[in-house]
Design a protein around this motif. Structure first.
Motif, PDB file in Angstrom:
ATOM      1  N   GLN A 120       0.927  -1.145   0.031  1.00  0.00           N
ATOM      2  CA  GLN A 120       0.146  -0.054  -0.601  1.00  0.00           C
ATOM      3  C   GLN A 120       0.898   1.616   0.165  1.00  0.00           C
ATOM      4  N   GLN A 121       2.161   0.933   0.959  1.00  0.00           N
ATOM      5  CA  GLN A 121       2.935   2.018   0.939  1.00  0.00           C
ATOM      6  C   GLN A 121       3.508   2.317  -0.494  1.00  0.00           C
ATOM      7  N   LYS A 122       3.650   1.446  -1.166  1.00  0.00           N
ATOM      8  CA  LYS A 122       3.801   1.001  -2.549  1.00  0.00           C
ATOM      9  C   LYS A 122       3.431   1.946  -3.387  1.00  0.00           C
ATOM     10  N   LEU A 123       2.438   1.808  -3.383  1.00  0.00           N
ATOM     11  CA  LEU A 123       1.762   1.941  -4.653  1.00  0.00           C
ATOM     12  C   LEU A 123       0.665   2.968  -4.081  1.00  0.00           C
ATOM     13  N   ALA A 124       1.379   4.014  -2.837  1.00  0.00           N
ATOM     14  CA  ALA A 124       0.713   4.775  -2.641  1.00  0.00           C
ATOM     15  C   ALA A 124       1.640   6.228  -3.195  1.00  0.00           C
ATOM     16  N   SER A 125       2.514   6.023  -2.936  1.00  0.00           N
ATOM     17  CA  SER A 125       3.960   6.651  -3.659  1.00  0.00           C
ATOM     18  C   SER A 125       4.302   6.743  -4.924  1.00  0.00           C
ATOM     19  N   ALA A 126       4.229   5.501  -6.094  1.00  0.00           N
ATOM     20  CA  ALA A 126       3.656   5.088  -7.481  1.00  0.00           C
ATOM     21  C   ALA A 126       2.881   6.075  -7.813  1.00  0.00           C
ATOM     22  N   LYS A 127       1.843   6.146  -7.216  1.00  0.00           N
ATOM     23  CA  LYS A 127       0.743   7.090  -7.148  1.00  0.00           C
ATOM     24  C   LYS A 127       1.104   9.069  -7.127  1.00  0.00           C
ATOM     25  N   ASN A 128       1.584   9.007  -6.124  1.00  0.00           N
ATOM     26  CA  ASN A 128       2.368  10.674  -6.116  1.00  0.00           C
ATOM     27  C   ASN A 128       3.207  11.232  -6.955  1.00  0.00           C
ATOM     28  N   ASN A 129       4.293  10.154  -7.898  1.00  0.00           N
ATOM     29  CA  ASN A 129       5.403   9.691  -8.005  1.00  0.00           C
ATOM     30  C   ASN A 129       4.394  10.058  -9.590  1.00  0.00           C
ATOM     31  N   VAL A 130       3.362   9.451  -9.700  1.00  0.00           N
ATOM     32  CA  VAL A 130       2.297  10.091 -11.210  1.00  0.00           C
ATOM     33  C   VAL A 130       1.685  11.049 -11.017  1.00  0.00           C
ATOM     34  N   ASN A 131       1.394  11.562 -10.419  1.00  0.00           N
ATOM     35  CA  ASN A 131       0.683  12.508 -10.517  1.00  0.00           C
ATOM     36  C   ASN A 131       0.997  13.350 -10.691  1.00  0.00           C
ATOM     37  N   GLY A 132       3.113  13.609  -9.710  1.00  0.00           N
ATOM     38  CA  GLY A 132       3.360  14.840  -9.755  1.00  0.00           C
ATOM     39  C   GLY A 132       4.345  15.588 -11.079  1.00  0.00           C
ATOM     40  N   SER A 133       4.655  14.217 -11.584  1.00  0.00           N
ATOM     41  CA  SER A 133       4.806  14.224 -13.366  1.00  0.00           C
ATOM     42  C   SER A 133       3.934  14.587 -13.847  1.00  0.00           C
ATOM     43  N   ALA A 134       2.991  14.500 -13.939  1.00  0.00           N
ATOM     44  CA  ALA A 134       1.540  14.739 -15.210  1.00  0.00           C
ATOM     45  C   ALA A 134       1.826  15.646 -15.085  1.00  0.00           C
ATOM     46  N   ASN A 135       1.420  16.658 -13.518  1.00  0.00           N
ATOM     47  CA  ASN A 135       1.184  17.927 -13.234  1.00  0.00           C
ATOM     48  C   ASN A 135       2.900  19.137 -13.010  1.00  0.00           C
ATOM     49  N   HIS A 136       3.191  18.545 -13.995  1.00  0.00           N
ATOM     50  CA  HIS A 136       5.022  18.689 -14.817  1.00  0.00           C
ATOM     51  C   HIS A 136       4.519  18.767 -15.633  1.00  0.00           C
ATOM     52  N   ASN A 137       3.790  18.262 -17.119  1.00  0.00           N
ATOM     53  CA  ASN A 137       3.616  18.056 -18.018  1.00  0.00           C
ATOM     54  C   ASN A 137       2.288  18.700 -18.286  1.00  0.00           C
ATOM     55  N   THR A 138       2.064  19.566 -18.184  1.00  0.00           N
ATOM     56  CA  THR A 138       1.132  20.058 -18.539  1.00  0.00           C
ATOM     57  C   THR A 138       1.154  21.494 -18.831  1.00  0.00           C
TER      58      THR A 138
END
Length: 88
Positions: free
Chosen positions: A68-86
């Motif tokens: 669950q911790q790894k999944l949350a971290s992965a989601k944060n990484n995906v969301n963070g990189s998605a925000n930078h690509n906008t």
């Protein structure tokens, strides 16, 4: 045996007179406790500090909690990189 314990072996040669004397001496003793006591005495004579007798134990996480911790971290990484690509 508890998974927090592990054995350390000591070998004795039954044809060796000194080993025979040691075995006779420890025959009716709690061998593990006796050896630990001797080691502690030796450590004291050599000024070797003991570990903190009451270490703060870290919580043990289950495999599910780790995933669950790894999944949350992965989601944060995906969301963070998605925000930078906008920005484009």
């Amino acid at each position: 045996m508890s998974k927090n314990k592990f054995p350390k072996s000591v070998s004795f040669n039954l044809k060796n007179a000194t080993d025979q004397a040691i075995l006779k001496h420890v025959k009716k003793r709690n061998f593990s406790g006796y050896v630990k006591k001797l080691i502690l005495e030796d450590m004291g004579k050599n000024n070797i500090p003991l570990a903190d007798p009451s270490p703060v134990e870290q919580p043990v996480l289950s495999k599910m909690e780790l995933l669950q911790q790894k999944l949350a971290s992965a989601k944060n990484n995906v969301n963070g990189s998605a925000n930078h690509n906008t920005d484009s």
